[in-house]
Design an enzyme around this catalytic site. Sequence first.
Site, PDB file in Angstrom:
ATOM      1  N   GLU A 234      -6.724  -7.562  -0.721  1.00 51.90           N
ATOM      2  CA  GLU A 234      -7.114  -7.632   0.686  1.00 51.90           C
ATOM      3  C   GLU A 234      -8.613  -7.406   0.774  1.00 51.90           C
ATOM      4  O   GLU A 234      -9.081  -6.258   0.768  1.00 51.90           O
ATOM      5  CB  GLU A 234      -6.390  -6.568   1.529  1.00 51.90           C
ATOM      6  CG  GLU A 234      -4.927  -6.846   1.751  1.00 51.90           C
ATOM      7  CD  GLU A 234      -4.290  -5.899   2.769  1.00 51.90           C
ATOM      8  OE1 GLU A 234      -5.000  -5.018   3.299  1.00 51.90           O
ATOM      9  OE2 GLU A 234      -3.086  -6.057   3.027  1.00 51.90           O
TER      10      GLU A 234
ATOM     11  N   GLU B  15       0.835  -1.200   0.000  1.00 48.82           N
ATOM     12  CA  GLU B  15       0.000   0.000   0.000  1.00 48.82           C
ATOM     13  C   GLU B  15       0.869   1.250   0.000  1.00 48.82           C
ATOM     14  O   GLU B  15       0.647   2.183   0.780  1.00 48.82           O
ATOM     15  CB  GLU B  15      -0.950  -0.015   1.205  1.00 48.82           C
ATOM     16  CG  GLU B  15      -1.935  -1.159   1.142  1.00 48.82           C
ATOM     17  CD  GLU B  15      -3.010  -1.083   2.214  1.00 48.82           C
ATOM     18  OE1 GLU B  15      -2.735  -0.542   3.293  1.00 48.82           O
ATOM     19  OE2 GLU B  15      -4.122  -1.555   1.944  1.00 48.82           O
TER      20      GLU B  15
END
Length: 681
Positions: free
Chosen positions: A278, A197
Amino acid sequence: MNIFKMSVYFLTLLFAILIAFVKASNETQSGPSSNHPTFEIDYKGNRFLKDGKKFQYVSGSIHYFRSTEEQWEDLLQKCRLAGLNTISTYVAWNLHQPTSEEKFNYEGNLNLFKFIEIAQKNNLLVILRPGPYIDSERDMGGLPVWLLWEKPDMKLRTSDLEYSYFVSRWFDELLPKLQPYLYENGGPIIMVQVENEYGSYACDKEYTGFLRDVIRFHLGQNVVLFSTDGAADGMVKCGSVPEVYPTVDFGTESPASINSSFAVQRKYAPSGPLINSEFYPGWIDHWQKPHSKVSTEAVTTALDAMLAIGGNVNIYIFHGGTSFGFTNGANIDGGMYDPSPTSYDFDAPLSEAGDPTEKYFGIKKVIAKYMPVPKENPSVSPKGAYGKVSLKKLTGLFLPEFLTLFGGIRTHSTLPKSFEELQVAYGFVLYQVKVNFVPSDPAVLTAKQLKDRAYIYVDHEFQGILSRQESIYSIPIMARKGQTISLLVENQGRVCYGSQINENRGPGTNVTLGSNVLRNWEIFPLGELDGKKLTKYSLGLKSNLIDNYESPLTEMKNRGSGSFYVGNFTLPSLNGSVLDTFVRLDGFNKGMVWINGFNLGRYWPVVGPQVTLYLPAPLLKPHPASNTFLVFELERAPDACLASISLLGGDNGGCFINLTDIHVLDLPTPFKTSKPLFKKN
Ligand SMILES: *[C@@H]1O[C@H](CO)[C@@H](O)[C@H](O)[C@H]1NC(C)=O
Ligand SMILES: *[C@@H]1O[C@H](CO)[C@@H](O)[C@H](O)[C@H]1NC(C)=O
Ligand SMILES: *[C@@H]1O[C@H](CO)[C@@H](O)[C@H](O)[C@H]1NC(C)=O
Ligand SMILES: *[C@@H]1O[C@H](CO)[C@@H](O)[C@H](O)[C@H]1NC(C)=O
Ligand SMILES: *[C@@H]1O[C@H](CO)[C@@H](O)[C@H](O)[C@H]1NC(C)=O
Ligand SMILES: *[C@@H]1O[C@H](CO)[C@@H](O)[C@H](O)[C@H]1NC(C)=O
């Protein structure tokens, strides 16, 4: 950075690029006719090809470092029985390289290679997420704390040369060991993630490009590399890396919203498979805030919608497990510091104790619509309600013998030093200062820069607590000239997400009493309070040890704050079986528990939401061996636990912890709501 380090760094980079070119020029020649296993992106078909055949993954994240090595077989088997064909794990750099020396630990539950082998044995492919930054609600997002003292102004997660040097040293160590586990080499690893991320942290493409090159250098041209970012344009824009496949992550959204999240991925990956790296079936917990829950229906509906359009999904997290010891991280929520508890249950399909939940079976049903799933179903394992374990007081914090036990070298310093200046990664540091002026009565003790929590004593008498979480940085105390003020400072977990991952711990340099800055400190770097050492020490003591430095009156006033308790416990015979159990600490406030020297983690049942601590069976010794519990209470113990009570003829039988078969993770908490963080894992 010295010349040597710099040249090593540049040589590594140069070599990586060179090899990448040579390999790339070779790659075009190899065709699908080759007979070794292949896993690749089919850009035309918007899917994966595994050995030339179309492939869709349903993966679940499970972290090897959040369970014991003995549990892996069972947990991974349960992942497979749910219908998953893939698992994914982070790699926790801070655990594998505990100091800046080139000494690496793969023992016990850090044996990543064994974990990968067990996954493969259970017909699971592996998606590897080696970071180096992983977030994952770990202290400092899984980065080693020593980075902060190697070079205090190091720019973490950027192309800062010193940082890159340490990263390449770690990757040069780790990645060659993983090479044999790649799918093309007969292993289960199909994909490797670059950073984590990154687009929600910075936009330094030189850094992520460097990571890509180092990974390519060690793992070759064939393994699929990917990046993961929140499904927002700005994040994927900064987090995507040239020649690395971009993916997104998001939770239980409506089908329309799922489409728009995937549309963000499509903007950066015009063709290739849709991937949610995710997908959240639950969410993070924080102390003092309600236990996070996500309904099974929301999870199954969203999963169904993603699989129906050919999406590949990694469920984060499928089994959360436990943040043992001091490993938990913290978030900053609306400017407030918010540490995560010991349990990483996450309301996941497999509970913290590895049991299948309703969500587990709901997910299996959805997967079965799209691919064959195993018929067999796992069941909930029995738990041990072993009951009372009597404790007795071992010592208080200030026993000189105890303070020197940890080899921590006592330091003198005009102003307090941070944990990092003392090279203390986790746990506690005790700061003491003598008042050398006449303070007002009362006088306000202030530590404005405190991170994160300080237990305050005057001449060993407990006064109260300063807490960053509550923005309580000052406390009125009664102190006279000549008395000693002590601050026991707790690192409650470094920030794991965002720009504050590099914060130092400690009381700050400016601790004042009234208008006077306190000077000439004596500092005891207690650190992690080595549980094995403490347990051994406690076993070597005469059974009737009562601290003679602490008068019964002081002890009564302190009510057990800063006290250690020990208790032995033998499992019932039950044919030698050992069951998982949960530790209840009714009457205790906040502290740590060790079992046979292993640090189970922090307890804080008075604020919740977590009340009981999970104690996995492999940490217990079977009948007739003795198991030793050690409890460090920071604030207040049950009255029956005070040594002075028994001295005065009171009953000590009321001092115990309770091993139960019920896990309590959702006590009502002081804060009614948990503001949703704009945060992914
Ligand atoms: C290039 O390909 C040849 C044969 O196809 C092989 O022997 C050689 O090892 C390859 N080189 C690299 C760097 O992969
Ligand atoms: C989502 O996209 C798929 C095709 O990719 C389409 O069939 C479906 O109708 C869309 N759903 C919504 C709610 O927009
Ligand atoms: C230290 O704290 C005192 C009182 O809080 C404040 O007046 C003073 O400015 C601070 N000094 C520094 C250097 O931060
Ligand atoms: C112990 O073993 C005996 C004989 O094998 C068996 O009958 C009994 O049920 C077992 N008890 C437990 C608690 O497993
Ligand atoms: C407590 O257990 C330890 C082993 O963990 C053992 O060495 C010790 O003798 C036991 N002490 C008592 C009082 O039972
Ligand atoms: C231990 O906890 C259980 C609840 O899990 C409770 O029923 C039991 O009474 C407790 N035992 C003691 C001795 O407090």
